[in-house]
Enzyme design. Structure first.
Site, PDB file in Angstrom:
ATOM      1  N   HIS A 159     -29.157   5.594 -11.090  1.00 39.99           N
ATOM      2  CA  HIS A 159     -28.553   5.591 -12.426  1.00 39.99           C
ATOM      3  C   HIS A 159     -28.452   7.017 -12.944  1.00 39.99           C
ATOM      4  O   HIS A 159     -29.389   7.801 -12.793  1.00 39.99           O
ATOM      5  CB  HIS A 159     -29.402   4.757 -13.391  1.00 39.99           C
ATOM      6  CG  HIS A 159     -28.911   4.798 -14.806  1.00 39.99           C
ATOM      7  ND1 HIS A 159     -27.808   4.056 -15.216  1.00 39.99           N
ATOM      8  CD2 HIS A 159     -29.335   5.495 -15.888  1.00 39.99           C
ATOM      9  CE1 HIS A 159     -27.595   4.288 -16.497  1.00 39.99           C
ATOM     10  NE2 HIS A 159     -28.507   5.159 -16.936  1.00 39.99           N
ATOM     11  N   TYR A 214       0.823  -1.214   0.000  1.00 35.48           N
ATOM     12  CA  TYR A 214       0.000   0.000   0.000  1.00 35.48           C
ATOM     13  C   TYR A 214       0.855   1.263   0.000  1.00 35.48           C
ATOM     14  O   TYR A 214       0.666   2.167  -0.819  1.00 35.48           O
ATOM     15  CB  TYR A 214      -0.902   0.022   1.244  1.00 35.48           C
ATOM     16  CG  TYR A 214      -1.946  -1.042   1.308  1.00 35.48           C
ATOM     17  CD1 TYR A 214      -3.239  -0.798   0.858  1.00 35.48           C
ATOM     18  CD2 TYR A 214      -1.661  -2.301   1.828  1.00 35.48           C
ATOM     19  CE1 TYR A 214      -4.218  -1.777   0.926  1.00 35.48           C
ATOM     20  CE2 TYR A 214      -2.624  -3.284   1.895  1.00 35.48           C
ATOM     21  CZ  TYR A 214      -3.906  -3.028   1.442  1.00 35.48           C
ATOM     22  OH  TYR A 214      -4.866  -3.992   1.499  1.00 35.48           O
ATOM     23  N   ASP A 234      -2.858  -1.247  15.675  1.00 34.59           N
ATOM     24  CA  ASP A 234      -1.591  -1.778  15.176  1.00 34.59           C
ATOM     25  C   ASP A 234      -0.807  -2.518  16.246  1.00 34.59           C
ATOM     26  O   ASP A 234      -0.019  -3.420  15.939  1.00 34.59           O
ATOM     27  CB  ASP A 234      -0.728  -0.642  14.619  1.00 34.59           C
ATOM     28  CG  ASP A 234      -1.282  -0.062  13.327  1.00 34.59           C
ATOM     29  OD1 ASP A 234      -2.371  -0.490  12.911  1.00 34.59           O
ATOM     30  OD2 ASP A 234      -0.634   0.824  12.745  1.00 34.59           O
ATOM     31  N   GLU A 272       1.267   3.939  -3.187  1.00 36.05           N
ATOM     32  CA  GLU A 272       0.748   5.301  -3.096  1.00 36.05           C
ATOM     33  C   GLU A 272       1.848   6.329  -3.333  1.00 36.05           C
ATOM     34  O   GLU A 272       1.626   7.341  -4.020  1.00 36.05           O
ATOM     35  CB  GLU A 272       0.084   5.510  -1.734  1.00 36.05           C
ATOM     36  CG  GLU A 272      -1.223   4.742  -1.586  1.00 36.05           C
ATOM     37  CD  GLU A 272      -1.964   5.047  -0.295  1.00 36.05           C
ATOM     38  OE1 GLU A 272      -3.112   4.588  -0.155  1.00 36.05           O
ATOM     39  OE2 GLU A 272      -1.414   5.756   0.569  1.00 36.05           O
ATOM     40  N   HIS A 293      -9.030   2.415  10.592  1.00 39.28           N
ATOM     41  CA  HIS A 293     -10.451   2.184  10.863  1.00 39.28           C
ATOM     42  C   HIS A 293     -10.685   0.848  11.564  1.00 39.28           C
ATOM     43  O   HIS A 293     -11.674   0.694  12.277  1.00 39.28           O
ATOM     44  CB  HIS A 293     -11.271   2.275   9.573  1.00 39.28           C
ATOM     45  CG  HIS A 293     -10.745   1.453   8.436  1.00 39.28           C
ATOM     46  ND1 HIS A 293      -9.718   1.870   7.637  1.00 39.28           N
ATOM     47  CD2 HIS A 293     -11.105   0.228   7.971  1.00 39.28           C
ATOM     48  CE1 HIS A 293      -9.464   0.955   6.720  1.00 39.28           C
ATOM     49  NE2 HIS A 293     -10.295  -0.052   6.909  1.00 39.28           N
ATOM     50  N   LEU A 304      -4.837  -1.260  10.237  1.00 41.13           N
ATOM     51  CA  LEU A 304      -5.560  -0.204   9.536  1.00 41.13           C
ATOM     52  C   LEU A 304      -6.202   0.710  10.573  1.00 41.13           C
ATOM     53  O   LEU A 304      -6.689   0.232  11.606  1.00 41.13           O
ATOM     54  CB  LEU A 304      -6.649  -0.795   8.634  1.00 41.13           C
ATOM     55  CG  LEU A 304      -6.187  -1.696   7.491  1.00 41.13           C
ATOM     56  CD1 LEU A 304      -7.380  -2.418   6.872  1.00 41.13           C
ATOM     57  CD2 LEU A 304      -5.442  -0.895   6.432  1.00 41.13           C
TER      58      LEU A 304
END
Length: 627
Positions: free
Chosen positions: A555, A280, A419, A284, A428, A426
């Site tokens: 849509h 990741y 962590d 990025e 969240h 992560l």
């Protein structure tokens, strides 16, 4: 009268009862000790029972009411704070005196995980403190998610403006797109500052005490912060987060050999930068640097780039995000030694074969970014004081985030989220784990389903995922004996994506055709990070494909990518759920079924009779005292 469930039901409908200092829950009378009980103590003055005869309101005592615990010691309920929990009686010490705590909950670490836990704790009525030794917001706000998205917002616009083909397709003409490096860096820094201040103000406004200093656990329910400040709490949450992981042999000087912490400051844009790791973080930053004019070289230890992604999505992403850009790569190699630039010499990187360990190559570049992941920040926590031994630095926890000691036993009243426990690194996920812990300490069992937590890589286009990859799903299916199917849809068939001239993309669904269970969803394309949540919520709620395919999407929107994806899945007929309405007629039948009178609930009837008896008994007590 024991502190029974019936009493709790009555108390919750009455006037809120204030807390006892040091107790975790309030709202009903219930002792934290299994051996103690609570009884009503009728005050010397008659209670105003103006609601006599109304069984639910009979317990509307005034805030001056008392409780009596089984040791017959009288404890007054102060009125300064009202909690919503279910336990009013303070926990009792060996001598029968209520054992008080400075806080109901202390959280060590004020990152996104700690912040989410603190806000939910306040909502649940807990007196909460959060300890922070650095700055509020942790890695995500100050050195991770937030500033990196500011840089990626810039790179996305630069990439679009620099794409002559893209602009011509839209009928636009742009001349000489450029950027101001310091202005870009200021944008990232200002955003981090703004979010950090918002987090701080939100906690202060809700009454969370922010204690400044490094937090150390001294023993059960006791924490030191700063030099010699000691506080106690009924429950403690560790939320200390992580730091960039730097392998041995790599010398970081913060200028030419840097981690993501340094890169986010964007102090300079090198002509050629090597990025060690293609996960990741590496992806990025490759998006940012190439958009700003750098050439990038990936160094990846495994045999393919983006090893953490679903292989099919990874191959497509490499074709779009790597091959057309100024990016080359070395796979299957380790960077055993990296030396910063000195005395006019470039950064040197020595590579060896990952399998044979034989020297492979030496690179000379302008800068090197170490993006090899993150390591838990758990040193100095005082875990040895409670017999907890980390595993590769991670705090061991069970599925409810409860910390376990060296003997495998649960450490009472101690939890670890984010962590620091390594379950899912992560921001969240940390917040979700914190909320789950608060649910538990306030009396409601909760286990977080980590397979329902989405992840996203904010490249251009974005990559997102939730659940299992296809290889993981097939391995699970082989062990458990079920079939796996895959459905796919392309962004090239989506009207909104084509209107944006962003038709490159793929959505992939991995599922069980026998029962419609969603095993995983992977998306590569425009706004993939926003689209993934429909699938994430479906997994979290246990929604099956045969049900979600009847959902209606506006849509033209990108959400129709998911609509087509679920409709493309082939679920066996016997997996259909007859309880879910398929059309108006079946919906009408379902409603008629709901209108049928339900069978009498004997437990509820007994509770009603019992509460009526209690209310009349209190009325009789009131009458005897008065007359």
């Amino acid at each position: 009268m024991h502190c029974s469930a019936a009493f709790s039901q009555a108390a919750t409908s009455a006037t809120a009862v204030p807390t006892i200092s040091g107790s975790r829950h309030v709202g009903a009378l219930h002792s934290s000790s299994s051996s103690s009980s609570c009884t009503l103590l009728i005050p010397s003055k008659p209670i105003n029972l103006r609601f006599c005869g109304l069984r639910r309101e009979a317990f509307g005592f005034s805030p001056s009411a008392f409780t009596r615990c089984s040791n017959s010691q009288r404890v007054q309920l102060p009125s300064r704070r009202r909690f919503k929990g279910s336990n009013v009686c303070a926990s009792l010490g060996d001598n029968g005196i209520p054992k008080s705590f400075d806080y109901d909950l202390i959280i060590i670490g004020a990152g996104v995980g700690g912040h989410g836990a603190a806000l939910h704790a306040v909502e649940k009525g807990l007196k909460t403190a959060i300890i922070e030794g650095d700055v509020v917001g942790g890695t995500c706000v100050n050195r991770g998610c937030v500033p990196s998205k500011a840089l990626l917002a810039v790179s996305g616009r630069m990439r679009e403006l620099q794409s002559e083909h893209h602009m011509k397709a839209l009928g636009l003409q742009v001349h000489a797109a450029g950027y101001d490096r310091q202005g870009v860096a200021d944008h990232a820094n200002n955003l981090a500052t703004k979010i950090r201040n918002n987090l701080t103000n939100s906690m202060k406004a809700l009454g969370v005490d922010i204690l400044t200093g490094v937090g150390t656990i001294l023993g059960p329910q006791k924490v030191k912060f700063g030099t010699d400040n000691i506080v106690t709490a009924k429950d403690i949450i560790i939320a200390t987060g992580s730091v960039p992981f730097v392998p041995k042999g790599i010398e970081v000087d913060g200028k030419t050999v840097i981690t993501s912490d340094h890169a986010l400051k964007l102090e300079f844009v090198p002509d050629w930068i090597a990025i060690v790791g293609s996960g990741y973080i590496g992806l990025e930053f490759s998006d940012v640097y190439t958009a700003l004019g750098s050439e990038v070289t990936f160094i990846e230890a495994l045999d393919q780039l983006m090893p953490g992604f679903d292989p099919e999505i990874g191959k497509l992403a490499q074709r779009v995000l790597v091959n057309p850009r100024k990016i080359d790569y070395h796979t299957g190699v380790f960077a055993t030694k990296i030396t910063p630039a000195k005395d006019g010499k470039p950064v040197t990187i020595e590579l060896i074969d990952a399998k044979t360990k034989e020297p492979k190559d030496t690179l000379e570049v302008d800068a090197a970014l170490i993006a090899t992941g993150r390591a838990p920040f758990t040193n100095g926590l005082g875990l040895e004081n409670i017999n907890v031994v980390t595993q590769r630095g991670f705090v061991p926890v069970d599925e409810r985030m409860r910390v376990t000691d060296a003997n495998g036993n649960l450490v009472p009243h101690l939890y670890c989220i984010g962590d620091a426990n390594g379950k899912m690194m992560l921001a969240h996920a940390a917040s979700a784990q914190g909320i789950s812990v608060v649910e538990q300490v306030t009396g409601r069992d909760h286990v977080l389903n980590h397979l329902s937590i989405p992840a996203a890589c904010f490249t251009h286009p974005e990559i997102s995922m939730v659940g299992l990859t296809e290889p993981q799903a097939r391995e699970k299916a082989e062990k458990e004996g079920f079939e796996v199917s895959v459905a796919k849809t392309s962004f090239k068939a989506n009207t909104k994506a084509l209107a944006e001239n962003e038709g490159e993309g793929l959505a992939k669904l991995i599922y069980r055709p026998d029962n419609g269970e969603i095993l995983g969803v992977h998306i590569f394309g425009l706004h993939a990070a926003d689209l993934i949540h429909e699938a994430s919520n479906a997994i979290a709620l246990g929604t099956r494909i045969q049900d979600i395919k009847f959902a209606v999407h506006a849509h033209p929107t990108l959400s129709e990518v998911l609509d087509e994806l679920f409709k493309a899945a082939k679920v066996k007929d016997h997996a259909s759920n007859p309880g879910v309405p398929r059309n108006f007629a079946s919906s009408e039948r379902t409603n008629q079924h709901r209108d049928r009178p339900s069978k009498p609930n004997l437990v509820k009837k007994f509770a009603d009779v019992y509460m009526t008896f209690v209310s009349w008994f209190l009325c009789l007590v009131y009458a005897l005292q008065k007359y």
